[in-house]
Design a protein around this motif. Structure first.
Motif, PDB file in Angstrom:
ATOM      1  N   LEU A 103     -17.423   1.890   9.513  1.00 18.90           N
ATOM      2  CA  LEU A 103     -17.744   3.115   9.064  1.00 18.90           C
ATOM      3  C   LEU A 103     -16.082   3.506   8.297  1.00 18.90           C
ATOM      4  CD1 LEU A 103     -19.346   5.761   8.506  1.00 18.90           C
ATOM      5  CD2 LEU A 103     -18.116   6.649  10.027  1.00 18.90           C
ATOM      6  N   ALA A 104     -15.032   3.073   9.651  1.00 22.31           N
ATOM      7  CA  ALA A 104     -13.616   3.148   8.359  1.00 22.31           C
ATOM      8  C   ALA A 104     -13.105   2.859   7.532  1.00 22.31           C
ATOM      9  CB  ALA A 104     -12.732   3.567   9.791  1.00 22.31           C
ATOM     10  N   THR A 107     -14.794   3.368   4.301  1.00 19.68           N
ATOM     11  CA  THR A 107     -14.784   4.830   3.651  1.00 19.68           C
ATOM     12  C   THR A 107     -12.761   4.486   3.158  1.00 19.68           C
ATOM     13  OG1 THR A 107     -15.527   6.222   5.517  1.00 19.68           O
ATOM     14  CG2 THR A 107     -13.881   6.954   4.036  1.00 19.68           C
ATOM     15  N   ALA A 108     -12.204   3.275   3.653  1.00 22.76           N
ATOM     16  CA  ALA A 108     -11.070   3.455   3.263  1.00 22.76           C
ATOM     17  C   ALA A 108     -11.536   2.939   1.278  1.00 22.76           C
ATOM     18  CB  ALA A 108     -10.467   2.941   4.197  1.00 22.76           C
ATOM     19  N   TYR A 110     -14.020   2.731  -0.576  1.00 23.61           N
ATOM     20  CA  TYR A 110     -14.005   3.815  -1.222  1.00 23.61           C
ATOM     21  C   TYR A 110     -12.463   4.708  -1.571  1.00 23.61           C
ATOM     22  CZ  TYR A 110     -16.579   7.446  -3.656  1.00 23.61           C
ATOM     23  OH  TYR A 110     -17.169   8.451  -4.763  1.00 23.61           O
ATOM     24  N   ILE A 111     -12.341   5.372  -0.649  1.00 25.00           N
ATOM     25  CA  ILE A 111     -11.140   6.026  -0.944  1.00 25.00           C
ATOM     26  C   ILE A 111      -9.563   5.140  -2.044  1.00 25.00           C
ATOM     27  CG2 ILE A 111      -9.019   7.698   0.142  1.00 25.00           C
ATOM     28  CD1 ILE A 111     -11.144   8.458   2.306  1.00 25.00           C
ATOM     29  N   ARG A 120     -10.321  11.896  -4.440  1.00 22.95           N
ATOM     30  CA  ARG A 120     -10.040  11.067  -3.626  1.00 22.95           C
ATOM     31  C   ARG A 120      -8.541  12.162  -2.990  1.00 22.95           C
ATOM     32  NH1 ARG A 120      -6.350   6.542  -6.098  1.00 22.95           N
ATOM     33  NH2 ARG A 120      -8.624   5.456  -7.157  1.00 22.95           N
ATOM     34  N   LEU A 123     -10.711  14.354  -0.367  1.00 23.55           N
ATOM     35  CA  LEU A 123     -11.301  12.709   1.063  1.00 23.55           C
ATOM     36  C   LEU A 123     -10.041  13.061   2.028  1.00 23.55           C
ATOM     37  CD1 LEU A 123     -13.726  10.329  -0.778  1.00 23.55           C
ATOM     38  CD2 LEU A 123     -14.553  12.220   0.766  1.00 23.55           C
ATOM     39  N   VAL A 127     -10.980  13.764   5.620  1.00 24.25           N
ATOM     40  CA  VAL A 127     -10.767  12.489   7.213  1.00 24.25           C
ATOM     41  C   VAL A 127      -9.224  12.909   7.985  1.00 24.25           C
ATOM     42  CG1 VAL A 127      -9.912   9.426   7.600  1.00 24.25           C
ATOM     43  CG2 VAL A 127     -11.529  10.927   5.859  1.00 24.25           C
ATOM     44  N   THR A 200     -12.567   7.051  14.502  1.00 27.37           N
ATOM     45  CA  THR A 200     -12.802   6.690  12.775  1.00 27.37           C
ATOM     46  C   THR A 200     -11.677   6.918  12.176  1.00 27.37           C
ATOM     47  OG1 THR A 200     -15.238   6.263  12.821  1.00 27.37           O
ATOM     48  CG2 THR A 200     -14.167   7.212  10.579  1.00 27.37           C
ATOM     49  N   CYS A 204      -9.515   4.851   9.685  1.00 26.32           N
ATOM     50  CA  CYS A 204      -9.109   4.833   8.410  1.00 26.32           C
ATOM     51  C   CYS A 204      -7.875   5.317   7.909  1.00 26.32           C
ATOM     52  CB  CYS A 204     -10.027   5.854   8.127  1.00 26.32           C
ATOM     53  SG  CYS A 204     -10.545   6.535   6.012  1.00 26.32           S
ATOM     54  N   ARG A 208      -6.199   2.971   4.782  1.00 28.16           N
ATOM     55  CA  ARG A 208      -6.151   3.391   3.698  1.00 28.16           C
ATOM     56  C   ARG A 208      -4.803   3.028   2.781  1.00 28.16           C
ATOM     57  NH1 ARG A 208      -6.930   8.396   3.899  1.00 28.16           N
ATOM     58  NH2 ARG A 208      -4.356   8.215   4.067  1.00 28.16           N
TER      59      ARG A 208
END
Length: 337
Positions: A103-104, A107-108, A110-111, A120, A123, A127, A200, A204, A208
């Motif tokens: 999940l992390a 998400t990372a 995508y961001i 961005r 988000l 987070v 998470t 993340c 990121r």
């Protein structure tokens, strides 16, 4: 004179030029404050470890090495150890990472790679806000909302993958649709899912940050050679951020090992080594301390302090290794493009 070669002039030996700079008063103050802050953190950690060692020494002296191998907890009778809760702590952390890392990572990515500018920033703030939510809120969410939804998942896993020892549930009857579901509640699996939501944001944030530092030249070079966005991510971003992914995962592991309130509110405490993560019952070191602290005798408190010392050392080692990996990935990371 014609035909006569001139001797080369002697060349002075190269010497490094001495560079002298004056240190201003502000630099001296900053240096002193930086050293004092670092020394203060180390001193606090040493004092915490020394406090736990001194308070738990009487229990360690009585139990000896059996403190790490005994799965019962009855300090007043001399039969106590952290084998069961230590296994439970590791299992809860493992389940948490199994959910949190994918999940992390998604998400990372995508961001850092797909989300537009304003979205961005929103988000990132969301987070980071998840990391500030109190543990008791996650515990309430897990007990009253997540657990009823997770029980069918646990039942499905035990039905189809019960031949794997970790997914086996004793006393469950998959062929009976009216069978009780209490054997799946208050389990390590559900506690790990709740803890995964808590770790998470940490994982993340580290991922990121590392993904965003991938070299722009290599990104553009991969795209110029015809790579798709996902191909560029696989060839440049993921290899560059491998160290950060490992370090962020280990930081999350350190947080998962020490989580207390959420696990205490969900799991049903038992004092036996139980490898079945889907079955009712389990425990962790931090939850044990929260459960027994108010009712323990003086020697029982010493045993709890000894258990806290083991958790302290384990978490400290994990965080130190994670920090070393993250520092190395920032200073010398390279991609395979």
């Amino acid at each position: 004179m014609v035909g006569t070669a001139l001797a080369p002039a002697p060349v002075a030996a190269d010497r490094p030029r001495a560079v002298r700079s004056r240190v201003s008063g502000g630099d001296r103050v900053f240096r002193v404050l930086a050293y004092a802050g670092g020394a203060g953190v180390v001193l606090v950690m040493l004092l915490v470890g020394l406090f736990l060692l001194l308070r738990g020494w009487s229990a360690v002296r009585v139990a000896g090495m059996s403190f790490l191998t005994t799965d019962a907890w009855d300090p007043d009778s001399g039969n106590f150890g952290i084998a069961a809760v230590l296994v439970g702590t590791v299992l809860i952390a493992a389940v948490a990472l199994a959910f949190a890392v994918p999940l992390a990572t998604g998400t990372a990515l995508y961001i850092s790679e797909y989300a537009p500018g304003r979205f961005r920033r929103a988000l990132i703030a969301l987070v980071d806000l998840m990391a500030a939510v109190p543990s008791v809120v996650y515990g309430l969410w897990g007990a009253y909302l997540l657990e009823p939804a997770a029980v069918p998942v646990a039942r499905w896993l035990s039905t189809w993958f019960g031949w794997i020892p970790v997914f086996r549930v004793d006393g469950a009857d998959p062929t009976n649709p009216l069978a009780t579901v209490s054997v799946y509640t208050a389990s390590t699996f559900i506690a790990g899912m709740v803890v995964s939501m808590m770790v998470t944001p940490i994982i993340c944030s580290v991922m990121r940050e590392v993904f965003s530092q991938a070299p722009v030249g290599e990104r553009e070079g991969a795209l110029a050679l015809g790579a798709t966005r996902w191909g560029m991510i696989r060839a440049v971003v993921l290899p560059f951020g491998r160290g950060g992914m490992i370090g962020g995962t280990m930081l999350g592991l350190g947080r998962a090992l020490g989580e207390t309130i959420a696990v205490y509110m969900i799991i049903s405490p038992v004092f036996e080594i139980k490898w079945q993560v889907l079955q009712n019952g389990g425990n962790s070191i931090s939850a044990l301390i929260a459960q027994r602290f108010g009712e323990s005798t003086e020697f029982g408190l010493s045993a709890l302090m000894a258990a806290g010392l083991v958790l302290f050392v384990l978490t400290l080692i994990v965080n130190m290794v994670a920090s070393a990996i993250i520092t190395r990935s920032r200073s010398g990371a390279a991609s395979e493009a």
